[in-house]
Design a protein around this motif. Structure first.
Motif: not given
Length: 428
Positions: A82-110
């Motif tokens: 943490l980076v800390e000082d008077d009235n300061l407390s935050l992570p030393a790095v900016l935390n990030a995430s990459l979220i992905t969804k790959f899908r295959y979708q099949k319906t039975n319409g005519d």
């Protein structure tokens, strides 16, 4: 008709190809993936595994500790510097995430029926595509930034990487946490979201009250609130909440729009739940209540007024059955006619029950669910059969098959009455 037949034949060829590709993806995944060392943003901040917060490895469904972390406004830190000082407390790095969804979708319409009836492909892209099998690569791709801002302030933001039209800034909230004794968190949460609804301010159950907090992918088939429109959609406002281990209560003043708004034109959302420990079971029993009118200036001093009405009750149990993890979720809801959630002339109601059982704890589950809805004009039911397999805590393959029935399906629907979804989810 010769041209129509050629189109349909081409679609059948594409369907076969898409199915083959989907099976290859699934087979490669089963044979190649190994335990991933990459974990999402909050895991980096806390130094804890994904399963510490998420029930039986089902991101983003929460367990008891996950509720505590969220109620603290994403501020808990661990081994991270943490980076800390008077009235300061935050992570030393900016935390990030990459979220992905790959899908295959099949319906039975005519599709042949649609072509014979004179429907145009341009007007039916969604049904035409899924009826022959559609690879959605990606279905979602987003960058999440979040975590500790100071000792009692956190944040979470979502940025789209999908190349969609409009703003890539999808959601943002900044919880301010104030401790009231040892076991009570008071929160003030300003927020804005393109699709997660008024519950985005703070939601702690996995029943469907919030679009993104669920165990199965096909939310409208599994959860009554999602079918009725409660718990999703554009929203912006401010949430005031009190959270204890035994329950939580929020009051949210919000507008169902993505624009500037006046505090005089806000609707109200009230959400409460009890979360007692029943023996070895982590339980929840709650309600949602929407009321009031929102007013927005749409330009040219034209005021748009929306009637916000709807309610639901819901409950959950999470624990072990026969030595393996089980989550069970139920809900009932109603939305009146001619309102924001329901533009039709009939009141809509729905109820649902679904569960997830860990046949291989934290590795493989089965999902079963039933949802019944009455739109006033017809009935619409859905049975969901599916399961998940975790290659790693943050890489999951999910398969769902939905069978729909009721008077709505007495007449043919564009997408038929069955849908299969194969999804590869990852967060790192």
């Amino acid at each position: 008709m010769k041209k129509s037949a050629q189109i349909f034949a081409s679609e059948k060829t594409k369907s076969t190809q898409a199915t083959a590709v989907a099976l290859v993806i699934g087979t490669l995944g089963l044979g190649v993936w190994t335990e991933s060392q990459a974990v999402p943003a909050f895991a980096r901040q806390t130094g804890m595994a994904c399963n510490s917060c998420h029930f039986q490895g089902s991101y983003p469904a929460l367990n008891q500790f996950g509720r505590s972390f969220k109620a603290a406004g994403y501020t808990q830190s661990g081994a991270q510097e943490l980076v800390e000082d008077d009235n300061l407390s935050l992570p030393a790095v900016l935390n990030a995430s990459l979220i992905t969804k790959f899908r295959y979708q099949k319906t039975n319409g005519d599709n042949a029926r649609l072509i014979e009836s004179g429907a145009t492909i341009e007007g039916k892209e969604g049904a035409y595509a899924t009826n022959v099998g559609e690879l959605q690569l990606p279905d979602e791709a987003a960058l999440f930034l979040g975590g500790r801002v100071s000792e009692n302030i956190g944040f979470l933001t979502e940025l789209s990487l999908h190349g969609t039209e409009g703003s890539n800034f999808l959601s943002f909230k900044m919880p301010f946490n104030f401790k009231a004794g040892e076991d009570t968190d008071l929160l003030v949460v300003p927020f804005i979201t393109d699709a997660l609804g008024a519950g985005f301010g703070l939601e702690l159950l996995n029943t469907g009250a919030l679009r993104s907090q669920r165990v199965g992918e096909d939310r409208k088939s599994l959860m009554a609130q999602q079918y009725l429109g409660l718990g999703y959609g554009a929203a912006e406002g401010i949430t005031f909440a009190a959270v204890k281990e035994s329950g939580f209560l929020n009051v949210t003043f919000w507008s169902p729009d993505w624009s500037n708004f006046s505090p005089e034109g806000l609707a109200t959302y009230v959400r409460g739940a009890l979360t007692p420990q029943l023996g070895d079971w982590d339980s929840g029993l709650g309600f949602q209540y929407y009321f009031g009118k929102s007013k927005n200036d749409t330009g040219g001093n034209i005021i748009e007024e929306k009637d916000i009405k709807g309610w639901s009750i819901d409950g959950q149990l999470q624990g072990e059955f026969l030595g393996k993890p089980l989550g069970a979720y139920a809900a009932y809801g109603s939305v009146p006619s001619n309102s924001h959630f329901n533009a039709s002339a009939n009141r809509k109601t729905a109820w649902s029950i679904h569960g997830q059982y860990g046949v291989i704890p934290n590795k493989a589950t089965i999902i079963l669910g039933y949802r019944h809805a009455d739109t006033g004009a017809d009935t619409d039911n859905a049975v969901t059969i599916g399961g998940t397999y975790n290659f790693a805590q943050n890489v999951q393959l999910q398969l769902n098959h939905v069978l729909r029935s009721g008077s709505k399906y007495d007449t043919p629907q564009d997408a038929g009455d069955q849908q299969t979804t194969l999804m590869l989810f990852s967060g790192f």
